[in-house]
Design an enzyme around this catalytic site. Structure first.
Site, mmCIF file in Angstrom:
data_model
loop_
_atom_site.group_PDB
_atom_site.id
_atom_site.type_symbol
_atom_site.label_atom_id
_atom_site.label_comp_id
_atom_site.label_asym_id
_atom_site.label_seq_id
_atom_site.Cartn_x
_atom_site.Cartn_y
_atom_site.Cartn_z
ATOM 1 N N GLU A 26 -20.028 -4.271 -18.321
ATOM 2 C CA GLU A 26 -21.452 -3.976 -18.168
ATOM 3 C C GLU A 26 -22.278 -4.868 -19.097
ATOM 4 O OE1 GLU A 26 -22.378 0.185 -18.728
ATOM 5 O OE2 GLU A 26 -24.487 -0.119 -18.193
ATOM 6 N N ASN A 173 -25.037 4.021 -9.455
ATOM 7 C CA ASN A 173 -24.156 4.491 -10.529
ATOM 8 C C ASN A 173 -24.773 5.729 -11.172
ATOM 9 O OD1 ASN A 173 -22.180 4.174 -12.949
ATOM 10 N ND2 ASN A 173 -24.198 4.141 -13.923
ATOM 11 N N GLU A 174 -23.994 6.734 -11.374
ATOM 12 C CA GLU A 174 -24.452 7.955 -12.075
ATOM 13 C C GLU A 174 -25.879 8.313 -11.660
ATOM 14 O OE1 GLU A 174 -23.570 7.936 -16.321
ATOM 15 O OE2 GLU A 174 -21.426 7.868 -15.889
ATOM 16 N N TYR A 259 -14.939 10.700 -19.431
ATOM 17 C CA TYR A 259 -14.560 10.061 -20.690
ATOM 18 C C TYR A 259 -13.844 11.051 -21.595
ATOM 19 C CZ TYR A 259 -17.476 5.977 -19.704
ATOM 20 O OH TYR A 259 -18.004 4.826 -19.161
ATOM 21 N N GLU A 313 -15.109 5.005 -14.138
ATOM 22 C CA GLU A 313 -15.371 4.972 -15.590
ATOM 23 C C GLU A 313 -14.478 6.006 -16.255
ATOM 24 O OE1 GLU A 313 -19.387 4.877 -17.106
ATOM 25 O OE2 GLU A 313 -20.078 3.714 -15.357
ATOM 26 N N GLN A 362 -14.650 -0.267 -21.623
ATOM 27 C CA GLN A 362 -14.990 -1.407 -20.828
ATOM 28 C C GLN A 362 -14.125 -2.590 -21.264
ATOM 29 O OE1 GLN A 362 -19.185 -2.167 -20.539
ATOM 30 N NE2 GLN A 362 -19.686 -0.050 -20.011
HETATM 31 O O1 AHR Z 1 -19.820 2.965 -20.028
HETATM 32 C C1 AHR Z 1 -21.001 3.297 -20.677
HETATM 33 C C2 AHR Z 1 -21.920 4.139 -19.811
HETATM 34 O O2 AHR Z 1 -21.344 5.384 -19.569
HETATM 35 C C3 AHR Z 1 -22.222 3.611 -18.439
HETATM 36 O O3 AHR Z 1 -23.253 2.680 -18.447
HETATM 37 C C4 AHR Z 1 -22.640 4.836 -17.699
HETATM 38 O O4 AHR Z 1 -22.385 4.732 -16.319
HETATM 39 C C5 AHR Z 1 -21.850 5.950 -18.380
HETATM 40 O O5 AHR Z 1 -22.643 7.019 -18.692
#
Ligand code: AHR
Length: 510
Positions: A26, A173-174, A259, A313, A362
């Site tokens: 990103e 995205n999101e 995450y 992600e 990432q």
């Molecule tokens: O990976 C960091 C961020 O986490 C991304 O930009 C977003 O999609 C997520 O919330």
């Protein structure tokens, strides 16, 4: 007690898609700028502005795809800002990540050049949150159309005669968060509208990925499966098949973001005790439940499993390194991250009937990166080594495992000590990846491969360290790296070995 792993034949012939080993880059902090792009004038050796050391290191992972340009950045990205002569590209504010200036020197041509240098497939995420349908349609035309058209001609004017190959495309995205704070009912309609104009211009039809749920938002999955897709035939390479299906929404993949983090209080990536080791193991294995429950909803609407789950992600998220910009998400990477990677990849492998792709967040210098850079220096993280060790699973046939193991206990809580997946590649080699979550105890393991044809030799590679917190630094870049592990007994398709505490082991049997 000895732990027992039964490796079974795969009666369903499920294959672990190589795309499970995908990555994500990103425009965030020092991922793209510094980590990948240094510019043609940089003293750091580069090819057309892209760092050679990073490309060389990443090539060894056989990276199947890279997702770009975000993340949250994607829903504020206007791709035409990033084409044409670099000196004329507008400088904008990166509103999501530290409000720093983004000079747009890394745009569509540079990203696709990076993919070609790496030998990987691009996965581009389009802008639904603040972009127009026309903008999205034109991006696809710009990248993939070979004929004469305003966008294809513009691409040629900017120095690229032939179109690029692009299969994977994300429609936002999101969009429940940074991508527009939408309710799923609204996004589902928008999804149908935007995807209609994502046209197929080449012999590779676009594989369309919808924004999916955050973590355990099962309602999002339910609505997207009900409203977002009227088409659950498998993705087809046949353009004619997809061309006549104009009026049914196409959704080939639904994304999931999860995450391993403590949102209430982000913890240090390097300074921790066993309490936090256990806590992050516990938070990681939640991925299993998330995949099972989202899959159960998807199965209701799509029992043939034609819509894929795309975990685009995932990874650890810790407090930023002291003294660094909080908006840059720069964290170190320890043996604990290696376990987090190994466990997640095992989970994805074991669910490859639904999980087609996954993208760790990432690639360089951001969150659970495989590579860190500092000026001209570069290091490989423990997570890098797990991807390198596990690449043997890419496109191999899944061998389902049943595992009977003791618990790793901490206080009142327990977790299964071992986490495992296995596969068999085209040449017949079997690979078993085993994570030992327990930081204090090694474990005797007995592996039964009796259902498979005769295997005569076994060897392994092990990633571990003295301390849970061990990590590679620019001064000492090789503290955590894999070593040969040959203490394995193989007799009549039965293996015996002792896996050290807090380690990731990949065994090859042939
Ligand atoms: O990976 C960091 C961020 O986490 C991304 O930009 C977003 O999609 C997520 O919330």
């Amino acid at each position: 007690m000895t732990s027992l792993i039964n490796v079974n034949k795969n009666s369903k012939n499920e294959v672990i898609s190589r795309h499970i080993y995908g990555h994500f880059a990103e425009h965030l902090g020092r991922c793209v700028y510094e980590g990948i792009w240094v510019g043609e004038e940089s003293p750091i050796p580069n090819t057309r502005g892209i760092r050679n050391d990073v490309v060389d290191a990443l090539k060894k992972l056989n990276i199947p795809n890279v997702r770009w340009p975000g993340g949250c950045f994607a829903d504020e990205y206007h791709w035409k800002d990033g084409i044409g002569p670099r000196e004329s590209r507008p400088s904008i504010v990166n509103n999501n990540w530290g409000k720093v200036t983004e000079n747009n020197h890394f745009g569509t041509h540079e990203f696709l050049d990076f993919c070609e240098q790496l030998g990987t497939e691009p996965y581009i995420c389009g802008n639904v949150g603040s972009g127009t349908v026309q903008e999205m349609q034109e991006w696809i035309e710009y990248i993939t159309f070979d004929g004469q058209s305003p966008m294809a001609d513009l691409r040629r004017k900017n120095g690229r005669e032939k179109p690029w190959k692009l299969k994977y495309f994300g429609i936002g995205n999101e969009n429940w968060g940074c991508g527009g704070k939408m309710r799923v009912e609204h996004y589902a309609d928008l999804y149908r509208r935007y995807e209609t104009f994502v046209r197929d211009y080449s012999d590779i039809p676009i594989y369309k990925i919808a924004c999916g749920p955050s973590e355990a938002d099962y309602h999002w999955t339910e609505v997207m499966m009900r409203e977002g897709t009227g088409r659950t035939e498998p993705y087809s390479d046949n353009v004619m098949t997809s061309a006549w299906e104009h009026y049914r929404p196409n959704m080939h993949g639904l994304s999931l973001h999860f995450y391993t983090r403590n949102r209430a209080n982000y913890d240090s990536s390097t300074e921790f005790t066993e309490e936090k080791w256990f806590d992050y193991m516990r938070r990681t294995v939640v991925m299993e439940e998330l995949i099972q429950r989202h899959t159960a909803i998807m199965d209701k609407y799509d029992p043939e499993k034609n819509v894929d789950l795309i975990v685009d992600e995932w990874g650890s998220w810790f407090k930023v390194e002291p003294g660094t910009n909080p908006g840059f998400l720069y964290q170190q990477n320890t043996l604990r991250d290696a376990l987090i990677a190994g466990i997640n990849l095992n989970i994805f492998n074991n669910h490859c009937d639904r999980v087609h792709m996954a993208n760790i967040a990432q690639l360089v210098n951001v969150l659970q990166a495989v590579v860190l850079t500092e000026g001209e220096k570069m290091l490989l993280t423990p997570t890098y080594h797990v991807f390198e060790m596990y690449k043997v699973h890419q496109d191999a046939k899944l061998l389902p495992v049943s595992v009977s193991t003791k618990n790793y206990s901490y206080g009142e809580d327990t977790l299964p000590m071992l986490n495992v997946s296995a596969s068999q590649d085209d040449s017949g080699k079997v690979h078993i990846s085993i994570c030992n979550l327990d930081p204090n105890n090694s474990e005797q393991v007995h592996v039964n491969l009796k259902g498979l044809s005769e295997l005569s030799s076994a060897s392994g590679r092990l990633l571990t360290a003295e301390a849970m917190t061990e990590h590679n630094t620019f001064e000492n870049p090789n503290r955590v790296e894999p070593v040969a592990f040959n203490n394995i007994e193989l007799k009549e398709n039965e293996l015996s070995l002792t896996i050290p505490s807090k380690s990731v082991l990949v065994v090859e049997i042939q």
